[in-house]
Design an enzyme around this catalytic site. Structure first.
Site, PDB file in Angstrom:
ATOM      1  N   ASP A   7       0.857  -1.185   0.000  1.00  0.00           N
ATOM      2  CA  ASP A   7       0.000   0.000   0.000  1.00  0.00           C
ATOM      3  C   ASP A   7       0.891   1.232   0.000  1.00  0.00           C
ATOM      4  O   ASP A   7       2.007   1.202   0.529  1.00  0.00           O
ATOM      5  CB  ASP A   7      -0.911   0.012   1.235  1.00  0.00           C
ATOM      6  CG  ASP A   7      -1.863   1.208   1.218  1.00  0.00           C
ATOM      7  OD1 ASP A   7      -2.641   1.330   0.251  1.00  0.00           O
ATOM      8  OD2 ASP A   7      -1.819   2.016   2.155  1.00  0.00           O
ATOM      9  N   GLU A   9       0.718   5.676   0.518  1.00  0.00           N
ATOM     10  CA  GLU A   9      -0.028   6.880   0.859  1.00  0.00           C
ATOM     11  C   GLU A   9       0.586   8.038   0.068  1.00  0.00           C
ATOM     12  O   GLU A   9       1.801   8.070  -0.150  1.00  0.00           O
ATOM     13  CB  GLU A   9       0.018   7.167   2.361  1.00  0.00           C
ATOM     14  CG  GLU A   9      -0.500   6.043   3.239  1.00  0.00           C
ATOM     15  CD  GLU A   9      -1.958   5.678   3.001  1.00  0.00           C
ATOM     16  OE1 GLU A   9      -2.686   6.490   2.384  1.00  0.00           O
ATOM     17  OE2 GLU A   9      -2.369   4.590   3.428  1.00  0.00           O
ATOM     18  N   GLU A  52      -6.311  18.272   3.240  1.00  0.00           N
ATOM     19  CA  GLU A  52      -7.186  17.093   3.178  1.00  0.00           C
ATOM     20  C   GLU A  52      -6.397  15.805   3.291  1.00  0.00           C
ATOM     21  O   GLU A  52      -6.843  14.837   3.905  1.00  0.00           O
ATOM     22  CB  GLU A  52      -7.993  17.021   1.917  1.00  0.00           C
ATOM     23  CG  GLU A  52      -8.066  17.854   0.785  1.00  0.00           C
ATOM     24  CD  GLU A  52      -7.227  18.983   0.376  1.00  0.00           C
ATOM     25  OE1 GLU A  52      -6.860  18.951  -0.802  1.00  0.00           O
ATOM     26  OE2 GLU A  52      -6.987  19.890   1.170  1.00  0.00           O
ATOM     27  N   HIS A 150      -5.319   6.407   7.739  1.00  0.00           N
ATOM     28  CA  HIS A 150      -4.721   5.549   6.736  1.00  0.00           C
ATOM     29  C   HIS A 150      -3.211   5.503   6.963  1.00  0.00           C
ATOM     30  O   HIS A 150      -2.558   6.536   7.061  1.00  0.00           O
ATOM     31  CB  HIS A 150      -5.019   6.073   5.332  1.00  0.00           C
ATOM     32  CG  HIS A 150      -6.443   5.913   4.938  1.00  0.00           C
ATOM     33  ND1 HIS A 150      -6.861   4.938   4.056  1.00  0.00           N
ATOM     34  CD2 HIS A 150      -7.552   6.581   5.311  1.00  0.00           C
ATOM     35  CE1 HIS A 150      -8.174   5.038   3.900  1.00  0.00           C
ATOM     36  NE2 HIS A 150      -8.615   6.021   4.661  1.00  0.00           N
ATOM     37  N   ASP A 155      -2.322  -0.751   6.656  1.00  0.00           N
ATOM     38  CA  ASP A 155      -3.262  -1.146   5.608  1.00  0.00           C
ATOM     39  C   ASP A 155      -2.767  -2.384   4.870  1.00  0.00           C
ATOM     40  O   ASP A 155      -3.570  -3.231   4.455  1.00  0.00           O
ATOM     41  CB  ASP A 155      -3.477   0.009   4.623  1.00  0.00           C
ATOM     42  CG  ASP A 155      -4.399   1.080   5.189  1.00  0.00           C
ATOM     43  OD1 ASP A 155      -4.820   0.948   6.350  1.00  0.00           O
ATOM     44  OD2 ASP A 155      -4.699   2.054   4.466  1.00  0.00           O
TER      45      ASP A 155
END
Length: 229
Positions: A7, A9, A52, A150, A155
């Site tokens: 994963d 980010e 965000e 997250h 994850d």
């Protein structure tokens, strides 16, 4: 077989808009079993972290400022994943970012067919149902209570559990290759006890007579005659 559940980010959704990777997490599986071997790296994206994105990942500019940039970690990352299959949820997103980062360093891209997309598998197995990582955790009763933000490694660890469930559970061979599985299989072949009294017939006399007439009309070669049906 070695597989890498991965994963990433990022600062946003599109590398074409200048967004970058800020974290990579990878969990190693060998023959569908976690080995405990992982790769985890925070990365300085060399750009401000949008508000965000910070709210989703909890990674701010102050935290990332002293982390290495991608070009300083890329060789360790590539060495860890080798040439083995990548298991990714929504694989096109992560592969797009990884290959953008590689491209900016004039390095060859990873072939897209190296990535196995668990999102596509979940949608195929459960059409019309939610297929996010959180939704699949609920479906398979996987504890993701620590996933308040997250994080790439967390994850990846959760996705490894989801991946095994999507393949049919944590023992996809049903344990038939193990000694305990063989004992279980032998037990299942033991004869079942007989009923002390047979169940009463559920056919009426009329139905029995109709069946006998039907068999009579099939002639002497009917299979029911051969086996006394």
């Amino acid at each position: 077989m070695r597989e890498l559940v991965m994963d990433t980010e990022t600062t946003g959704f599109e590398p074409s808009e200048g967004h970058r990777i800020v974290e990579i997490g990878v969990v190693e599986l060998v023959n569908l079993m976690p080995t405990g071997n992982t790769y985890h790296q925070y990365i300085n994206p060399e750009r401000p972290m949008p508000k965000e994105a910070f709210e989703v990942h909890g990674l701010g500019d102050d935290f990332l400022r002293d982390k290495p940039v991608f070009k300083h970690i890329v060789q360790d990352f590539l060495a860890f994943i080798g040439d083995d299959r990548l298991v990714i949820h929504n694989a096109s997103f992560d592969m797009r970012f990884i290959n953008a980062e590689l491209g900016w360093l004039n390095l060859p891209p990873l072939p897209n067919d190296r990535a196995f997309d668990t999102l596509a598998l979940a949608r195929k197995k459960f059409p019309g149902s939610p297929a996010s990582l959180d939704a699949l955790c609920r479906r398979f009763a996987i504890d993701n209570s620590s996933r308040t933000l997250h994080g790439a490694l967390l994850d990846s660890e959760i996705l490894a559990e989801v991946y095994l469930e999507l393949l049919g559970g944590q023992q996809p061979d049903f344990g038939l290759s193990s000694s305990s599985g063989s004992a279980s299989a032998n037990q299942s072949r033991q004869p079942l006890p007989k009923r002390p009294a047979p169940l009463p017939p559920r056919l009426t006399d009329a139905e029995s007579a109709a069946h006998a007439a039907f068999v009579q009309g099939l002639g002497d070669g009917a299979i029911w005659r051969k086996y006394g049906g």
